[in-house]
Design an enzyme around this catalytic site. Structure first.
Site, PDB file in Angstrom:
ATOM      1  N   TYR A  80      21.322   5.182  -9.615  1.00  0.00           N
ATOM      2  CA  TYR A  80      22.699   5.663  -9.539  1.00  0.00           C
ATOM      3  C   TYR A  80      23.666   4.501  -9.327  1.00  0.00           C
ATOM      4  O   TYR A  80      23.487   3.650  -8.459  1.00  0.00           O
ATOM      5  CB  TYR A  80      22.845   6.662  -8.390  1.00  0.00           C
ATOM      6  CG  TYR A  80      24.278   7.050  -8.107  1.00  0.00           C
ATOM      7  CD1 TYR A  80      24.993   7.820  -9.013  1.00  0.00           C
ATOM      8  CD2 TYR A  80      24.926   6.619  -6.953  1.00  0.00           C
ATOM      9  CE1 TYR A  80      26.315   8.158  -8.769  1.00  0.00           C
ATOM     10  CE2 TYR A  80      26.243   6.956  -6.693  1.00  0.00           C
ATOM     11  CZ  TYR A  80      26.931   7.726  -7.608  1.00  0.00           C
ATOM     12  OH  TYR A  80      28.237   8.055  -7.364  1.00  0.00           O
ATOM     13  N   HIS A 108      38.560   2.711 -10.564  1.00  0.00           N
ATOM     14  CA  HIS A 108      38.883   4.148 -10.565  1.00  0.00           C
ATOM     15  C   HIS A 108      39.097   4.679  -9.156  1.00  0.00           C
ATOM     16  O   HIS A 108      39.625   5.793  -8.974  1.00  0.00           O
ATOM     17  CB  HIS A 108      37.777   4.939 -11.288  1.00  0.00           C
ATOM     18  CG  HIS A 108      36.614   5.342 -10.438  1.00  0.00           C
ATOM     19  ND1 HIS A 108      35.583   4.489 -10.119  1.00  0.00           N
ATOM     20  CD2 HIS A 108      36.317   6.534  -9.855  1.00  0.00           C
ATOM     21  CE1 HIS A 108      34.696   5.128  -9.376  1.00  0.00           C
ATOM     22  NE2 HIS A 108      35.116   6.365  -9.198  1.00  0.00           N
ATOM     23  N   ASN A 433      35.405  16.593  -6.714  1.00  0.00           N
ATOM     24  CA  ASN A 433      34.528  15.841  -7.607  1.00  0.00           C
ATOM     25  C   ASN A 433      33.676  16.777  -8.477  1.00  0.00           C
ATOM     26  O   ASN A 433      32.463  16.631  -8.582  1.00  0.00           O
ATOM     27  CB  ASN A 433      33.639  14.910  -6.778  1.00  0.00           C
ATOM     28  CG  ASN A 433      33.038  13.789  -7.581  1.00  0.00           C
ATOM     29  OD1 ASN A 433      31.832  13.563  -7.508  1.00  0.00           O
ATOM     30  ND2 ASN A 433      33.839  13.074  -8.345  1.00  0.00           N
ATOM     31  N   ASN A 436      30.485  18.274  -7.293  1.00  0.00           N
ATOM     32  CA  ASN A 436      29.416  17.377  -6.866  1.00  0.00           C
ATOM     33  C   ASN A 436      29.495  17.218  -5.351  1.00  0.00           C
ATOM     34  O   ASN A 436      28.495  17.350  -4.649  1.00  0.00           O
ATOM     35  CB  ASN A 436      29.569  16.016  -7.560  1.00  0.00           C
ATOM     36  CG  ASN A 436      28.659  14.956  -6.995  1.00  0.00           C
ATOM     37  OD1 ASN A 436      27.458  15.165  -6.855  1.00  0.00           O
ATOM     38  ND2 ASN A 436      29.212  13.807  -6.638  1.00  0.00           N
TER      39      ASN A 436
END
Length: 525
Positions: A80, A108, A433, A436
């Protein structure tokens, strides 16, 4: 980064020109990343202190980094944030170039808002993050840990926005600003001056930190801001708790109350709570030798009679927060984690700051009730109906003078602000999100609010101290317990009698500073 310092005076005591090597001599008071962190370490590093990176730390970080490289060489083992996108976009491939992956990770997250966090808290955050990464299970480059340590040897502090973290997946947004600042982008503080980060690095004698994708994610994917703020807030509330004990004793003595009743060991032991037993024992020591006036009511107001029960309950609660902070400071907050000896890469939720969220909320509740106690004691002290006939507002000439009237008004405002900020955050989850992060703890804001509550509580204690000093000036008896008499003598040294009226804001601050000094524990000096 390097540890070379630019010429000129520096705020810290760290020697110049040193290198981060295992052979470097240990500096007195340095923080060693091979040892568990303490709250005292976070307080010292806020002002600048050498952070040691021993060879054993560098070795385990390098071993974790080597394991990451091995795993990344296996196309069948996704990692990840290194080979994937972030958050809800984990199902998509990340960027092929590691430098691009770093830029994308941090760019971001540049979405924070609000005022910037106190540079002292920001520096403590960097120390907590450095210790977590130094455990060798985050897969970061050794240069990252050494770079953070090098930064802490200078007066540099990253500029971090107050709002943006939900305390899950780490303090992503504020830590991303910190990472960018360390790269020379955005803003930073040097000796308290806000500067472009690149300029601040140059002035500090540091070079920008070079990161790849995994390094960048590891820097942001932990609750280090939450932990640092909670630890510093805990220290502040604990200091105020000790000050409230001492001031309560002085109040009892100058009013002539009988501590032999409400502090009697048999009475308190029957109550059964360990915090109350310990608080009462400490109060009996300070009140040893106190002689009751004989003119007080059989049962005092709760702000006197129930002090051991209230402060005792606060002590029990603070001990719980102690445990959470200690666990956070010795734990690793990141995702994923790499375990070379077992050839494991484990993806999970060690960046979820629920323990700190609950603890910060509890700390805020404790601060609010301590504020209630101190404010009520001041209110009792200025009220001639309850203070044994002293002048109203402790004015030396009521009407022509106003004594504590302004301070008492300000204290009401302070306690109201503390109480307003005590609304629990740790159960106000909102999904985000793309679900998530469908449950989040919001501990970051709870911890940052607790830092502010602790400072307001400190000023409340200073206000009560000024009132107690003035009470003796306008007719209250001098303390009969030697310990209380010594406390009053010290207050008299820093706070002149209010006669005639004058602005008292500086006196409140001086009294608060004296209480800090008198109640400091040995490892806080």
């Amino acid at each position: 980064m390097t540890t070379q310092r630019a010429p000129g005076p520096a705020r810290t005591a760290a020697p110049t020109g040193s290198q981060l090597t295992g052979s470097r001599p240990t500096v007195a008071g340095a923080v060693d990343l091979a040892r568990p962190l303490r709250v005292a370490d976070l307080r010292r590093v806020a002002a600048g202190v050498r952070v040691e990176v021993p060879a054993q730390v560098r070795d385990r970080v390098a071993r974790g980094r080597g394991h990451l490289r091995t795993v990344l060489g296996d196309d069948d083992r996704p990692v990840y944030g290194a080979t994937t996108g972030f958050g809800a976009l984990v199902g998509f491939a990340g960027r092929d170039d590691e430098a691009d992956q770093c830029d994308n990770t941090l760019a971001h997250l540049g979405a924070g808002h609000g005022p910037e966090i106190d540079p002292a808290v920001a520096r403590a955050t960097v120390l907590v993050r450095a210790w977590s990464l130094a455990q060798g299970v985050s897969g970061v480059s050794p240069r990252v840990v050494e770079g953070l340590a090098a930064m802490l040897a200078t007066p540099f502090a990253p500029a971090m926005p107050r709002y943006g973290s939900v305390g899950a997946s780490g303090d992503l947004i504020p830590l991303a600003y910190a990472a960018q600042s360390l790269r020379g982008r955005g803003w930073a503080y040097l000796d308290g001056e806000r500067l472009p980060a690149g300029e601040a690095l140059t002035r500090a004698g540091l070079s920008p930190l070079v990161l790849d994708g995994r390094d960048a994610l590891a820097l942001v994917n932990g609750t280090s801001l939450t932990t640092a703020a909670l630890a510093l807030a805990l220290h502040g509330v604990r200091a105020a708790h000790r000050a409230a004990q001492s001031l309560s004793c002085l109040l009892v003595d100058v009013l002539g109350c009988d501590p032999g009743q409400f502090l009697h060991p048999r009475l308190i032991s029957a109550y059964g709570h360990p915090g109350a037993v310990d608080v009462a024992a400490r109060m009996r020591v300070l009140l040893d030798g106190a002689v009751p006036s004989g003119g007080r009511p059989l049962q005092e107001a709760y702000s006197i009679r129930c002090v051991p029960q209230l402060l005792g309950a606060a002590e029990d609660a603070l001990r719980y927060v102690d445990g959470v902070v200690a666990a956070d400071l010795r734990g690793v907050s990141d995702n994923p984690l790499f375990f070379p000896d077992e050839d494991l890469v484990l993806h999970g939720g060690n960046f979820f700051g629920q323990p700190a969220a609950f603890a910060a909320d509890l700390l805020g509740t404790v601060a609010a009730q301590l504020g209630n106690l101190v404010e009520r004691q001041l209110d009792l002290l200025v009220d001639p109906a309850r203070n044994g006939g002293l002048p109203p507002m402790l004015a030396a000439g009521p009407g022509r003078q106003h004594g504590l009237q302004g301070v008492q008004l300000a204290s009401t405002a302070l306690v109201a602000e503390i109480r307003r900020n005590a609304t629990p955050a740790g159960m106000q989850s909102l999904p985000t999100n793309l679900h998530n992060q469908d449950v989040v703890p919001f501990g970051t804001q709870a911890a940052l609010r607790a830092v502010e509550q602790a400072e307001l509580l400190r000023l409340l204690c200073g206000s009560l101290a000024v009132g107690l000093r003035q009470a003796v000036h306008v007719g209250a008896r001098t303390p009969t317990a030697p310990g209380c008499a010594e406390l009053l003598d010290r207050l008299v040294e820093v706070v002149p009698a209010i006669d005639p009226d004058r602005p008292l804001d500086a006196d409140v601050v001086r009294a608060a500073e004296l209480l800090d000094e008198l109640t400091a524990l040995p490892d806080e000096s």
